[in-house]
Write a protein that holds these residues in place. Structure first.
Motif, PDB file in Angstrom:
ATOM      1  N   ILE A  48       0.849  -1.185   0.000  1.00 31.26           N
ATOM      2  CA  ILE A  48       0.000   0.000   0.000  1.00 31.26           C
ATOM      3  C   ILE A  48       0.883   1.233   0.000  1.00 31.26           C
ATOM      4  N   THR A  49       0.368   2.316  -0.553  1.00 33.24           N
ATOM      5  CA  THR A  49       1.112   3.568  -0.624  1.00 33.24           C
ATOM      6  C   THR A  49       0.153   4.745  -0.642  1.00 33.24           C
ATOM      7  N   ASP A  50       0.671   5.896  -0.209  1.00 31.47           N
ATOM      8  CA  ASP A  50      -0.121   7.130  -0.290  1.00 31.47           C
ATOM      9  C   ASP A  50       0.105   7.843  -1.617  1.00 31.47           C
ATOM     10  N   LEU A  51       0.965   7.313  -2.469  1.00 25.49           N
ATOM     11  CA  LEU A  51       1.210   7.902  -3.788  1.00 25.49           C
ATOM     12  C   LEU A  51       0.015   7.634  -4.700  1.00 25.49           C
ATOM     13  N   THR A  52      -0.428   8.648  -5.393  1.00 26.09           N
ATOM     14  CA  THR A  52      -1.555   8.476  -6.301  1.00 26.09           C
ATOM     15  C   THR A  52      -1.100   7.811  -7.592  1.00 26.09           C
ATOM     16  N   ALA A  53      -2.076   7.440  -8.424  1.00 21.90           N
ATOM     17  CA  ALA A  53      -1.758   6.811  -9.705  1.00 21.90           C
ATOM     18  C   ALA A  53      -0.967   7.747 -10.601  1.00 21.90           C
ATOM     19  N   CYS A  54      -1.202   9.049 -10.459  1.00 22.27           N
ATOM     20  CA  CYS A  54      -0.439  10.018 -11.257  1.00 22.27           C
ATOM     21  C   CYS A  54       1.002  10.134 -10.766  1.00 22.27           C
ATOM     22  N   GLU A  55       1.209   9.931  -9.467  1.00 22.81           N
ATOM     23  CA  GLU A  55       2.548  10.075  -8.893  1.00 22.81           C
ATOM     24  C   GLU A  55       3.374   8.797  -9.026  1.00 22.81           C
ATOM     25  N   ALA A  56       2.714   7.661  -9.079  1.00 26.57           N
ATOM     26  CA  ALA A  56       3.453   6.396  -9.133  1.00 26.57           C
ATOM     27  C   ALA A  56       2.704   5.393  -9.995  1.00 26.57           C
ATOM     28  N   SER A  57       3.264   5.065 -11.135  1.00 25.59           N
ATOM     29  CA  SER A  57       2.704   4.059 -12.038  1.00 25.59           C
ATOM     30  C   SER A  57       3.064   2.669 -11.523  1.00 25.59           C
ATOM     31  N   PRO A  58       2.484   1.609 -12.085  1.00 22.82           N
ATOM     32  CA  PRO A  58       2.903   0.256 -11.706  1.00 22.82           C
ATOM     33  C   PRO A  58       4.403   0.031 -11.862  1.00 22.82           C
ATOM     34  N   GLN A  59       4.986   0.631 -12.895  1.00 24.25           N
ATOM     35  CA  GLN A  59       6.428   0.494 -13.090  1.00 24.25           C
ATOM     36  C   GLN A  59       7.194   1.129 -11.934  1.00 24.25           C
ATOM     37  N   ALA A  60       6.775   2.351 -11.528  1.00 26.91           N
ATOM     38  CA  ALA A  60       7.460   3.046 -10.436  1.00 26.91           C
ATOM     39  C   ALA A  60       7.327   2.288  -9.125  1.00 26.91           C
ATOM     40  N   ILE A  61       6.141   1.746  -8.867  1.00 27.81           N
ATOM     41  CA  ILE A  61       5.946   0.989  -7.634  1.00 27.81           C
ATOM     42  C   ILE A  61       6.793  -0.280  -7.642  1.00 27.81           C
ATOM     43  N   GLY A  62       6.883  -0.933  -8.794  1.00 24.57           N
ATOM     44  CA  GLY A  62       7.749  -2.096  -8.896  1.00 24.57           C
ATOM     45  C   GLY A  62       9.206  -1.755  -8.640  1.00 24.57           C
ATOM     46  N   GLN A  63       9.653  -0.606  -9.168  1.00 23.15           N
ATOM     47  CA  GLN A  63      11.032  -0.182  -8.953  1.00 23.15           C
ATOM     48  C   GLN A  63      11.301   0.142  -7.490  1.00 23.15           C
ATOM     49  N   LEU A  64      10.336   0.823  -6.830  1.00 24.11           N
ATOM     50  CA  LEU A  64      10.506   1.151  -5.419  1.00 24.11           C
ATOM     51  C   LEU A  64      10.532  -0.101  -4.557  1.00 24.11           C
ATOM     52  N   SER A  65       9.656  -1.046  -4.890  1.00 23.42           N
ATOM     53  CA  SER A  65       9.627  -2.302  -4.135  1.00 23.42           C
ATOM     54  C   SER A  65      10.942  -3.053  -4.274  1.00 23.42           C
ATOM     55  N   ARG A  66      11.467  -3.076  -5.483  1.00 24.54           N
ATOM     56  CA  ARG A  66      12.728  -3.779  -5.709  1.00 24.54           C
ATOM     57  C   ARG A  66      13.905  -3.032  -5.085  1.00 24.54           C
ATOM     58  N   ALA A  67      13.846  -1.689  -5.093  1.00 21.04           N
ATOM     59  CA  ALA A  67      14.930  -0.893  -4.521  1.00 21.04           C
ATOM     60  C   ALA A  67      15.045  -1.081  -3.016  1.00 21.04           C
ATOM     61  N   HIS A  68      13.954  -1.508  -2.379  1.00 20.16           N
ATOM     62  CA  HIS A  68      14.015  -1.728  -0.931  1.00 20.16           C
ATOM     63  C   HIS A  68      15.086  -2.756  -0.572  1.00 20.16           C
ATOM     64  N   TRP A  69      15.377  -3.657  -1.496  1.00 19.89           N
ATOM     65  CA  TRP A  69      16.340  -4.717  -1.192  1.00 19.89           C
ATOM     66  C   TRP A  69      17.782  -4.215  -1.207  1.00 19.89           C
ATOM     67  N   ASP A  70      17.991  -2.920  -1.529  1.00 23.55           N
ATOM     68  CA  ASP A  70      19.335  -2.350  -1.394  1.00 23.55           C
ATOM     69  C   ASP A  70      19.821  -2.455   0.048  1.00 23.55           C
ATOM     70  N   ILE A  71      18.885  -2.317   0.994  1.00 23.97           N
ATOM     71  CA  ILE A  71      19.294  -2.397   2.398  1.00 23.97           C
ATOM     72  C   ILE A  71      19.687  -3.821   2.765  1.00 23.97           C
ATOM     73  N   GLU A  72      19.012  -4.799   2.159  1.00 24.81           N
ATOM     74  CA  GLU A  72      19.395  -6.191   2.381  1.00 24.81           C
ATOM     75  C   GLU A  72      20.779  -6.463   1.803  1.00 24.81           C
ATOM     76  N   ALA A  73      21.096  -5.795   0.697  1.00 23.12           N
ATOM     77  CA  ALA A  73      22.422  -5.966   0.094  1.00 23.12           C
ATOM     78  C   ALA A  73      23.507  -5.434   1.024  1.00 23.12           C
ATOM     79  N   VAL A  74      23.244  -4.293   1.688  1.00 25.91           N
ATOM     80  CA  VAL A  74      24.207  -3.744   2.647  1.00 25.91           C
ATOM     81  C   VAL A  74      24.417  -4.722   3.801  1.00 25.91           C
ATOM     82  N   HIS A  75      23.331  -5.261   4.336  1.00 21.67           N
ATOM     83  CA  HIS A  75      23.446  -6.231   5.426  1.00 21.67           C
ATOM     84  C   HIS A  75      24.197  -7.480   4.975  1.00 21.67           C
TER      85      HIS A  75
END
Length: 382
Positions: free
Chosen positions: A291-318
């Protein structure tokens, strides 16, 4: 006793701009020295800088940091700010016991400011925790560290979660000092709290993207029941690497905060991952909701997919702290040692990332070839 509060640990609180532009020595200068004034031979700044550069050169323990300092030439000691004494101006490196004592005593939330990365103006910030397993003792649990990491693997800050509590208690403390205007904060299912969402949107003017799992059964069931088969807003991505082939699909729906009973939510996402192990042929499928507070205009499915995948950068650091620096195998347990050494490792990773090293192991090898000059150059010590 040190508390998880910058007002206790620092003699003054630097602004976000100062954190971003000042040098490492200047950031360390605001730290309070926990030692008695009598008998100090080395300044806090010179000792911590010595530890920073030793870890950048590959040191994993107090002993290794002390050995690096003991073999450092005079010009290196001068750049580190080690005081010259006697009529001949001889510089003596801080001993291993001095380094160990200071890193055990110095306040970790103040030392975390050494990291110096500022999230203001960035797109994404990930929050997650990690346990330093080797720090467990017979009488106490292992140190659990909560970190905030920018996209690309640069750590913003870190704090130790108090024993007998969870990461939830440290979420706002970790992010409170920073300007998060316009930044999308991602976190795992442990941080699905309505108060956190309100604080991010209303207090910090930030956005959130939160993964929903079965620890929130009512919300999870409500997301599963949405009409996903009718969704036309979707994105497919395919890639191969790390011995597997993966296909990801992201579908998004506009929802209401009232309908899901969650503050400020405007979109829900269904993320499906289909992986094939290229060696064994094993197929795994996984579906998660977000879930997100970003509207459809602010975040497309592609953007949400990229943000979800980018979260794993922190796992890479660990992962790098475990495999390259041997953090889980480290037996540093006393005082603030576990979290301060973790901060030094994160500093080394952030420094190497900032200089273009995608592989931290490769970067450490290159630094080790000039172990008494290259770490200082990367740290900006003249």
């Amino acid at each position: 006793m040190c508390r998880q509060s910058a007002t206790v640990c620092l003699t003054k609180s630097p602004t976000a701009a100062q954190r971003g532009v000042s040098g490492v020595a200047e950031r360390l200068a605001v730290l309070r020295d926990p030692r008695d004034r009598r008998g100090r031979r080395h300044s806090l700044v010179s000792v911590v800088l010595t530890a920073c550069c030793a870890v950048l050169a590959g040191a994993r323990s107090y002993l290794a940091v002390g050995q690096w300092a003991r073999h450092a030439p005079l010009d290196t000691l001068a750049r580190l700010g080690v005081r010259a004494v006697g009529p001949l101006g001889v510089r003596r490196a801080p001993s291993g016991s001095t380094i160990r004592r200071l890193l055990t005593l110095v306040c970790p939330c103040g030392l975390a400011d050494l990291l110096g990365c500022d999230p203001a103006g960035t797109r994404h910030l990930a929050v997650d925790g990690k346990t330093a397993r080797g720090s467990r003792t017979d009488t106490g649990p292992a140190a659990h560290l909560l970190s905030a990491v920018l996209q690309g693997g640069r750590t913003v800050s870190q704090l130790r979660v108090p024993d007998k509590t969870t990461e939830v208690t440290g979420f706002t403390k970790l992010l409170a000092p920073f300007d998060l205007t316009g930044v999308v904060v991602t976190a795992d299912a442990l941080h699905i709290h309505r108060d956190h969402a309100r604080w991010l949107v209303e207090g910090k003017k930030a956005h959130y993207l939160l993964v929903i799992k079965r620890n929130q059964p009512t919300l999870h069931d409500a997301l599963r029941a949405l009409p996903w088969k009718e969704v036309t807003a979707r994105r497919y991505d395919r890639e191969a690497g790390h011995g597997r082939r993966e296909t990801r699909s992201v579908r998004t729906l506009t929802v209401t905060a009232l309908g899901l009973n969650f503050p400020h939510v405007t979109q829900a996402a269904k993320i499906h991952r289909h992986r094939t192990d290229l060696k064994t042929g094993k197929i795994t499928r996984e579906t998660v909701y977000a879930i997100t507070d970003l509207t459809a205009c602010e975040a497309s499915p592609q953007a949400i997919g990229q943000l979800s995948r980018a979260h794993w950068d922190i796992e890479a650091v660990h992962h790098v702290r475990d495999t390259t620096f041997g953090e889980d195998a480290s037996k540093i347990r006393t005082g603030h040692g576990p979290e301060n050494m973790a901060t030094l490792r994160s500093f080394a990773i952030s420094t190497l990332r900032a200089t273009g090293h995608r592989s931290i192991a490769t970067g450490l090898r290159e630094v080790s070839y000039m172990s008494f000059t290259r770490p200082l150059d990367l740290t900006g010590l003249l």
